[in-house]
Design a protein around this motif. Structure first.
Motif, PDB file in Angstrom:
ATOM      1  N   TYR A 175     -28.820  33.913  10.711  1.00 38.82           N
ATOM      2  CA  TYR A 175     -29.091  32.480  10.808  1.00 38.82           C
ATOM      3  C   TYR A 175     -30.268  32.322  11.758  1.00 38.82           C
ATOM      4  CZ  TYR A 175     -28.004  27.454  10.891  1.00 38.82           C
ATOM      5  OH  TYR A 175     -28.040  26.080  10.740  1.00 38.82           O
ATOM      6  N   SER A 198     -32.847  27.490   8.760  1.00 43.25           N
ATOM      7  CA  SER A 198     -32.537  26.063   8.747  1.00 43.25           C
ATOM      8  C   SER A 198     -33.107  25.326   9.954  1.00 43.25           C
ATOM      9  CB  SER A 198     -31.012  25.869   8.719  1.00 43.25           C
ATOM     10  OG  SER A 198     -30.660  24.508   8.794  1.00 43.25           O
ATOM     11  N   ALA A 199     -33.353  24.045   9.760  1.00 44.27           N
ATOM     12  CA  ALA A 199     -33.796  23.200  10.872  1.00 44.27           C
ATOM     13  C   ALA A 199     -32.631  22.881  11.793  1.00 44.27           C
ATOM     14  CB  ALA A 199     -34.405  21.911  10.333  1.00 44.27           C
ATOM     15  N   SER A 200     -31.415  23.060  11.317  1.00 48.44           N
ATOM     16  CA  SER A 200     -30.233  22.741  12.113  1.00 48.44           C
ATOM     17  C   SER A 200     -29.874  23.872  13.072  1.00 48.44           C
ATOM     18  CB  SER A 200     -29.034  22.472  11.196  1.00 48.44           C
ATOM     19  OG  SER A 200     -27.847  22.340  11.963  1.00 48.44           O
ATOM     20  N   ALA A 201     -29.651  23.491  14.318  1.00 46.47           N
ATOM     21  CA  ALA A 201     -29.175  24.452  15.311  1.00 46.47           C
ATOM     22  C   ALA A 201     -27.750  24.108  15.720  1.00 46.47           C
ATOM     23  CB  ALA A 201     -30.090  24.441  16.529  1.00 46.47           C
ATOM     24  N   GLU A 202     -27.082  23.283  14.900  1.00 45.88           N
ATOM     25  CA  GLU A 202     -25.703  22.889  15.186  1.00 45.88           C
ATOM     26  C   GLU A 202     -24.801  24.121  15.197  1.00 45.88           C
ATOM     27  OE1 GLU A 202     -24.144  20.043  15.897  1.00 45.88           O
ATOM     28  OE2 GLU A 202     -26.011  18.906  15.976  1.00 45.88           O
ATOM     29  N   ARG A 203     -24.043  24.253  16.266  1.00 46.41           N
ATOM     30  CA  ARG A 203     -23.150  25.412  16.399  1.00 46.41           C
ATOM     31  C   ARG A 203     -22.165  25.507  15.232  1.00 46.41           C
ATOM     32  NH1 ARG A 203     -21.683  28.470  20.907  1.00 46.41           N
ATOM     33  NH2 ARG A 203     -19.722  29.614  20.663  1.00 46.41           N
ATOM     34  N   HIS A 209     -22.607  24.568  12.164  1.00 51.14           N
ATOM     35  CA  HIS A 209     -23.296  25.067  10.975  1.00 51.14           C
ATOM     36  C   HIS A 209     -23.460  26.584  11.046  1.00 51.14           C
ATOM     37  CE1 HIS A 209     -25.285  20.850  10.424  1.00 51.14           C
ATOM     38  NE2 HIS A 209     -24.045  20.886   9.966  1.00 51.14           N
ATOM     39  N   CYS A 237     -33.146  29.590  13.186  1.00 51.31           N
ATOM     40  CA  CYS A 237     -33.576  28.197  13.273  1.00 51.31           C
ATOM     41  C   CYS A 237     -35.080  28.110  13.013  1.00 51.31           C
ATOM     42  CB  CYS A 237     -33.265  27.636  14.660  1.00 51.31           C
ATOM     43  SG  CYS A 237     -31.496  27.583  15.030  1.00 51.31           S
ATOM     44  N   PHE A 243     -29.896  22.778   3.535  1.00 49.13           N
ATOM     45  CA  PHE A 243     -29.909  21.372   3.124  1.00 49.13           C
ATOM     46  C   PHE A 243     -30.947  21.056   2.055  1.00 49.13           C
ATOM     47  CE2 PHE A 243     -28.334  21.647   7.512  1.00 49.13           C
ATOM     48  CZ  PHE A 243     -27.038  21.223   7.282  1.00 49.13           C
ATOM     49  N   ASP A 273     -32.417  27.828   2.812  1.00 43.79           N
ATOM     50  CA  ASP A 273     -32.179  26.677   3.666  1.00 43.79           C
ATOM     51  C   ASP A 273     -30.850  26.058   3.227  1.00 43.79           C
ATOM     52  OD1 ASP A 273     -32.426  24.544   5.397  1.00 43.79           O
ATOM     53  OD2 ASP A 273     -33.772  23.425   4.095  1.00 43.79           O
ATOM     54  N   TRP A 333     -23.222  22.002   0.902  1.00 39.62           N
ATOM     55  CA  TRP A 333     -23.919  23.256   1.177  1.00 39.62           C
ATOM     56  C   TRP A 333     -22.934  24.399   1.398  1.00 39.62           C
ATOM     57  CZ3 TRP A 333     -23.095  26.086   5.524  1.00 39.62           C
ATOM     58  CH2 TRP A 333     -22.641  25.444   6.685  1.00 39.62           C
TER      59      TRP A 333
END
Length: 209
Positions: free
Chosen positions: A101, A82-87, A89, A103, A55, A53, A62
């Motif tokens: 990667y 990761s919980a993040s789906a930010e492009r 990231h 999600c 974070f 992960d 990170w």
């Protein structure tokens, strides 16, 4: 098969361990909950697949933690969960050398598909991330190559040998070979000609100076 799974959410980590045991029945899993323990663990043991992960509790950013992990384990596929789906990231992780990667919102089928692909050496990122950025000037498709790989690709286009590239970049020839190998993996290419052609088709070929 040895796996390292790191996530600071205990329930998610234990649940993913069960999925991993189902996908890789004979695997041995080490599970950790912070970046410090990850770095300590990879110094002691050799892994076939690392899942982390972004974070978790950490001492550095990170990005720095991930870079250190990948640099110390260049031949072990690292997959982000990761919980993040930010492009941004996803793109940053890819450029740093992560092979996958996933999600946390992914369903079990997608999770299994991703882990199998990454373990076999194929890169896996959320399908939507492969689409061009929705901006007015229209960026090219997401580039899976690191900045160093793009630099080396320029030399390959010019027909330079590994020895000459190493001399130009002040690196060892073995380091150049490792970067080229990783480039082939990222592009799913078998040789230089195929790598150049695939990069050209997707708009990932840097301008030649």
């Amino acid at each position: 098969m040895n796996l390292l799974l790191a996530d600071d959410h205990t329930l998610f980590r234990k649940g993913l361990c069960m999925i991993l045991k189902g996908v890789f029945p004979n695997c041995e899993i080490q599970d950790k909950s912070c970046w410090k323990d990850v770095h300590t663990c990879v110094k002691k043991y050799q892994f076939d697949l690392i899942l982390v992960d972004l974070f978790m509790p950490r001492s550095l950013s990170w990005e720095q933690e991930l870079t250190a992990l990948i640099n110390s384990n260049p031949f072990t596929p690292v997959c982000i969960v990761s919980a993040s789906a930010e492009r941004t990231h996803v793109q940053t992780a890819l450029k740093m050398g992560a092979k996958g990667y996933v999600c946390k919102t992914a369903n079990t089928k997608e999770m299994v598909q991703a882990l199998v692909k990454v373990q076999k050496g194929t890169i896996y990122f959320p399908p939507q991330m492969w689409q061009p950025n929705p901006v007015p000037h229209g960026d090219a498709e997401l580039n899976p190559l690191t900045s160093r790989q793009q630099e080396i690709l320029q030399f390959l286009v010019k027909g330079h040998s590994n020895k000459l590239i190493a001399r130009e970049l002040c690196l060892t020839e073995s380091t150049i070979k490792r970067h080229i190998y990783n480039m082939y993996q990222a592009l799913n290419a078998k040789n230089r000609v195929e790598a150049i052609e695939l990069a050209r088709q997707h708009g990932w070929l840097p301008a030649i100076s």
